[in-house]
Design a protein around this motif. Structure first.
Motif, mmCIF file in Angstrom:
data_model
loop_
_atom_site.group_PDB
_atom_site.id
_atom_site.type_symbol
_atom_site.label_atom_id
_atom_site.label_comp_id
_atom_site.label_asym_id
_atom_site.label_seq_id
_atom_site.Cartn_x
_atom_site.Cartn_y
_atom_site.Cartn_z
ATOM 1 N N ASP A 233 14.540 -22.144 49.338
ATOM 2 C CA ASP A 233 13.159 -21.578 49.601
ATOM 3 C C ASP A 233 13.771 -20.212 51.179
ATOM 4 O OD1 ASP A 233 10.632 -23.816 50.665
ATOM 5 O OD2 ASP A 233 11.074 -21.163 51.629
ATOM 6 N N ARG A 234 13.308 -19.097 50.281
ATOM 7 C CA ARG A 234 13.487 -18.675 51.443
ATOM 8 C C ARG A 234 12.763 -17.791 52.072
ATOM 9 N NH1 ARG A 234 10.045 -13.379 49.787
ATOM 10 N NH2 ARG A 234 8.593 -14.907 48.069
ATOM 11 N N ILE A 235 12.052 -18.377 52.357
ATOM 12 C CA ILE A 235 10.819 -18.152 54.101
ATOM 13 C C ILE A 235 10.957 -19.681 54.460
ATOM 14 C CG2 ILE A 235 8.013 -18.328 54.514
ATOM 15 C CD1 ILE A 235 9.043 -16.196 52.477
ATOM 16 N N GLU A 236 11.090 -20.620 54.252
ATOM 17 C CA GLU A 236 12.049 -21.646 55.331
ATOM 18 C C GLU A 236 13.208 -20.925 56.242
ATOM 19 O OE1 GLU A 236 13.316 -25.154 53.646
ATOM 20 O OE2 GLU A 236 13.318 -26.881 56.018
ATOM 21 N N ALA A 237 14.293 -20.430 55.003
ATOM 22 C CA ALA A 237 15.778 -20.210 55.472
ATOM 23 C C ALA A 237 15.074 -19.099 57.328
ATOM 24 C CB ALA A 237 16.366 -19.304 54.512
ATOM 25 N N GLY A 238 14.497 -17.550 56.550
ATOM 26 C CA GLY A 238 13.699 -16.950 57.058
ATOM 27 C C GLY A 238 13.416 -17.770 57.975
ATOM 28 N N THR A 239 12.852 -18.632 58.493
ATOM 29 C CA THR A 239 12.443 -19.148 59.789
ATOM 30 C C THR A 239 12.951 -19.500 61.044
ATOM 31 O OG1 THR A 239 10.223 -20.229 58.688
ATOM 32 C CG2 THR A 239 10.474 -21.117 60.542
ATOM 33 N N PHE A 240 14.165 -20.392 59.753
ATOM 34 C CA PHE A 240 15.392 -20.354 60.702
ATOM 35 C C PHE A 240 16.424 -18.800 61.610
ATOM 36 C CE2 PHE A 240 14.915 -24.465 60.956
ATOM 37 C CZ PHE A 240 14.555 -25.174 60.229
ATOM 38 N N PRO A 250 25.191 -18.459 66.708
ATOM 39 C CA PRO A 250 24.814 -18.316 65.724
ATOM 40 C C PRO A 250 24.348 -19.292 65.259
ATOM 41 C CG PRO A 250 27.120 -18.442 66.256
ATOM 42 C CD PRO A 250 26.626 -18.524 67.672
ATOM 43 N N VAL A 251 23.730 -19.333 64.317
ATOM 44 C CA VAL A 251 23.416 -20.423 63.280
ATOM 45 C C VAL A 251 23.341 -20.070 61.510
ATOM 46 C CG1 VAL A 251 21.005 -21.766 62.466
ATOM 47 C CG2 VAL A 251 20.510 -21.132 64.989
ATOM 48 N N ARG A 252 23.649 -21.201 61.135
ATOM 49 C CA ARG A 252 24.440 -20.820 59.532
ATOM 50 C C ARG A 252 23.290 -21.132 58.829
ATOM 51 N NH1 ARG A 252 29.744 -22.900 56.781
ATOM 52 N NH2 ARG A 252 29.656 -21.252 55.186
ATOM 53 N N VAL A 253 22.463 -20.600 57.803
ATOM 54 C CA VAL A 253 21.433 -20.966 57.372
ATOM 55 C C VAL A 253 21.708 -21.166 55.671
ATOM 56 C CG1 VAL A 253 18.887 -20.603 56.719
ATOM 57 C CG2 VAL A 253 19.590 -20.196 59.025
ATOM 58 N N ARG A 254 22.323 -22.199 55.600
ATOM 59 C CA ARG A 254 22.351 -22.473 54.077
ATOM 60 C C ARG A 254 21.422 -22.896 53.002
ATOM 61 N NH1 ARG A 254 28.315 -25.177 54.253
ATOM 62 N NH2 ARG A 254 27.921 -24.490 52.512
ATOM 63 N N GLY A 255 21.737 -22.575 51.745
ATOM 64 C CA GLY A 255 20.477 -23.210 50.384
ATOM 65 C C GLY A 255 19.786 -22.337 49.917
ATOM 66 N N PHE A 256 20.102 -20.954 50.170
ATOM 67 C CA PHE A 256 19.241 -20.055 49.376
ATOM 68 C C PHE A 256 19.772 -18.660 49.052
ATOM 69 C CE2 PHE A 256 18.224 -16.278 52.865
ATOM 70 C CZ PHE A 256 19.218 -16.618 53.659
ATOM 71 N N ASN A 257 19.584 -18.158 48.513
ATOM 72 C CA ASN A 257 19.937 -16.460 48.404
ATOM 73 C C ASN A 257 19.411 -15.191 48.865
ATOM 74 O OD1 ASN A 257 20.751 -14.144 47.087
ATOM 75 N ND2 ASN A 257 20.279 -14.836 44.903
ATOM 76 N N PRO A 258 20.417 -14.793 50.012
ATOM 77 C CA PRO A 258 20.093 -13.281 50.942
ATOM 78 C C PRO A 258 19.018 -12.465 49.637
ATOM 79 C CG PRO A 258 22.345 -14.380 51.212
ATOM 80 C CD PRO A 258 22.063 -15.220 49.876
ATOM 81 N N ASP A 259 19.907 -12.487 48.853
ATOM 82 C CA ASP A 259 18.633 -11.529 48.236
ATOM 83 C C ASP A 259 17.797 -11.632 48.337
ATOM 84 O OD1 ASP A 259 21.542 -10.816 45.073
ATOM 85 O OD2 ASP A 259 21.740 -10.042 47.671
ATOM 86 N N HIS A 260 17.030 -13.232 48.579
ATOM 87 C CA HIS A 260 15.879 -13.657 47.995
ATOM 88 C C HIS A 260 14.611 -12.298 49.457
ATOM 89 C CE1 HIS A 260 16.484 -15.876 45.050
ATOM 90 N NE2 HIS A 260 16.635 -15.059 44.506
ATOM 91 N N LEU A 261 15.408 -12.509 50.395
ATOM 92 C CA LEU A 261 14.913 -11.519 51.513
ATOM 93 C C LEU A 261 15.451 -10.208 52.386
ATOM 94 C CD1 LEU A 261 15.448 -15.347 54.689
ATOM 95 C CD2 LEU A 261 13.150 -14.243 53.590
ATOM 96 N N GLY A 262 15.856 -9.550 51.067
ATOM 97 C CA GLY A 262 16.835 -8.520 50.830
ATOM 98 C C GLY A 262 15.782 -7.924 52.491
#
Ligand code: EPZ
Length: 426
Positions: A233-240, A250-262
């Motif tokens: 979920d790129r939007i949940e990732a973007g929220t964190f 620093p917060v490491r946000v894992r479980g998504f493809n960073p290209d989906h939040l280019g």
């Protein structure tokens, strides 16, 4: 009444793993209707919208087994009903995603007209116009849409007036058994659509071009059940990531493809957020005050409307003034009114929000206007002085699994509470 309370001022840091994407999982669940048999979806978020879609599928005759919190075994062998109940569609507009699959399987569908919601009228005229081009006939009566394809769905070229995510998905799904080939021009390009196309192709469909503005679907005779993992979920990732940008990291946000939040990551770096990209996520942090930048929301790969409120929260404390333009929904600035109660300086002019950064926010009682605005009020509470109480948190729980626990895991002082309902009669 359940609320989320936040004591502002604590820095956050650590690691969080996001779930599968809500805006993919709901459509993948609907698509299992087209592959009679036992389908297994993994990495499914445990959120209320998924529970509602499960109810819709069960009403249609499917059985669903929740194997562990994030794995659904959906048997659609005995789906024999093509009518979705009003009370479920009214609860969740995304239920209209069953229209394409029901048309593909049965050549007909009865779907309750989705109501509007807090961010806009949420019409489905583009879905209907596109499906009519494919030979589907519609009748609207008593709040229900009766769709039928008496001569089957016939492939043709459909040009979408707007790159609607839902319309693109319904057209793809309705076309998987069409006679001939369907071409969708000006198609939405969201990563969740690519995830849907990937699963349909695993089932035996022939969908080409997902992720580009032109998607081609060649009709096939049948689909077979599969096991498929929901895209992160790129939007949940973007929220964190926004939380880290506001409260330090620093917060490491894992479980998504960073290209989906280019574009989001590029804009955040321009604001002064430090982003370190990794194959399955990012490490985000920020020191000092962020800089103001202008934002305009657009269909993917433009800046996602689902990240607008989170970014407005960041910009409300940034150094400078900027303009946020909301081009996707006609009424998605309610968050501005709520964060203004915490001291933000935001002026709305039509589709534009002029945000003048302030030095600090102060905790207040605020109301979640919708899913992303609600989560963003909690983010604002992380850095506001004193305590913030966010109500109407059912909005947040529609799309964020264990939001409070995940933020606590990063060191935030945030908790769920209940406060007495205040009725106006008191
Ligand atoms: C999906 O909604 C997402 N929901 C939304 O996420 C997201 O904001 C949106 O796409 C845009 O990215 C799900 O996937 C379940 P659209 P959808 O069709 O498909 C208008 C969240 O927070 N429109 O691309 O409904 C519509 O009113 C949610 O997770 C028509 O006018 O979005 C809107 O203004 C919120 N007629 C715009 O297009 C139509 O027939 C974009 O809608 C269809 C859409």
């Amino acid at each position: 009444m359940d609320v989320i309370k936040v004591e502002g001022g604590l820095p956050i840091h650590g690691e969080v793993t996001v779930e599968g994407a809500k805006n993919s999982a709901l459509k993948l669940m609907a698509a299992t209707i087209m592959a009679p048999g036992v389908n297994t979806l993994t990495n499914v978020p445990n959120i209320s919208d998924v529970h509602v879609m499960g109810k819709v599928l069960k009403r249609l005759g499917a059985t669903i087994e929740v194997v562990d919190e994030h794995t659904l075994v959906i048997d659609t062998t005995n789906v024999n009903n093509w009518e979705t109940p009003y009370e479920l569609v009214a609860k969740m507009r995304a239920s209209t995603a069953v229209m394409g699959p029901l048309l593909a399987r049965f050549g007909k569908a009865v779907v309750a007209m989705p109501g509007g919601c807090n961010i806009g009228a949420r019409k489905i005229d583009l879905h209907i116009l596109g499906l009519e081009a494919l030979g589907v006939e519609f009748e609207v009566a008593h709040g229900n849409i009766h769709a039928s394809a008496p001569n089957g769905v016939i492939g043709t070229t459909v040009t979408l007036e707007f790159a609607s995510v839902g319309a693109t998905e319904n057209l793809i799904m309705a076309s998987v058994h069409a006679k001939g080939t369907t071409v969708i021009d000006n198609a939405a390009r969201e990563p969740e659509i690519v995830d849907l196309a990937n699963m349909l192709n695993e089932m035996g469909a022939k969908v080409r071009g997902a992720g580009t503005p032109v998607i081609e679907i060649e009709g096939v005779s049948e689909l077979h059940p599969v096991t498929h993992a929901v895209v992160g979920d790129r939007i949940e990732a973007g929220t964190f990531i926004a939380a880290a940008a506001m409260a330090g990291g620093p917060v490491r946000v894992r479980g998504f493809n960073p290209d989906h939040l280019g574009l989001v990551l590029k804009k955040y770096e321009a604001m002064g957020v430090k982003i370190e990209r990794e194959p399955d996520g990012v490490i985000a942090s920020s020191e000092g005050r962020l800089k103001s930048v202008d934002i305009q929301t657009l269909p993917f790969p433009g800046f996602p409307t689902d990240m607008q409120a989170q970014t407005m929260a960041m910009l409300s404390l940034a150094d400078g003034q900027c303009v946020i333009t909301e081009n996707v929904f006609e009424n998605r600035f309610m968050f501005a009114g709520e964060i203004a109660r915490m001291g933000a300086d935001i002026r709305i002019e039509g589709h534009h929000a002029i945000v003048r950064g302030v030095e600090r926010l102060s905790g207040a009682q605020v109301e979640s206007p919708e899913l992303r605005g609600g989560a963003s009020l909690v983010l604002a509470g992380l850095v506001a002085e004193g305590e913030t109480t966010v109500s109407n948190i059912y909005h947040i729980e529609r799309g964020y699994e264990r939001f409070v626990e995940k933020l606590r895991g990063l060191g935030a002082n945030v908790w769920r509470d209940t406060v007495p309902d205040v009725s106006v009669e008191d």
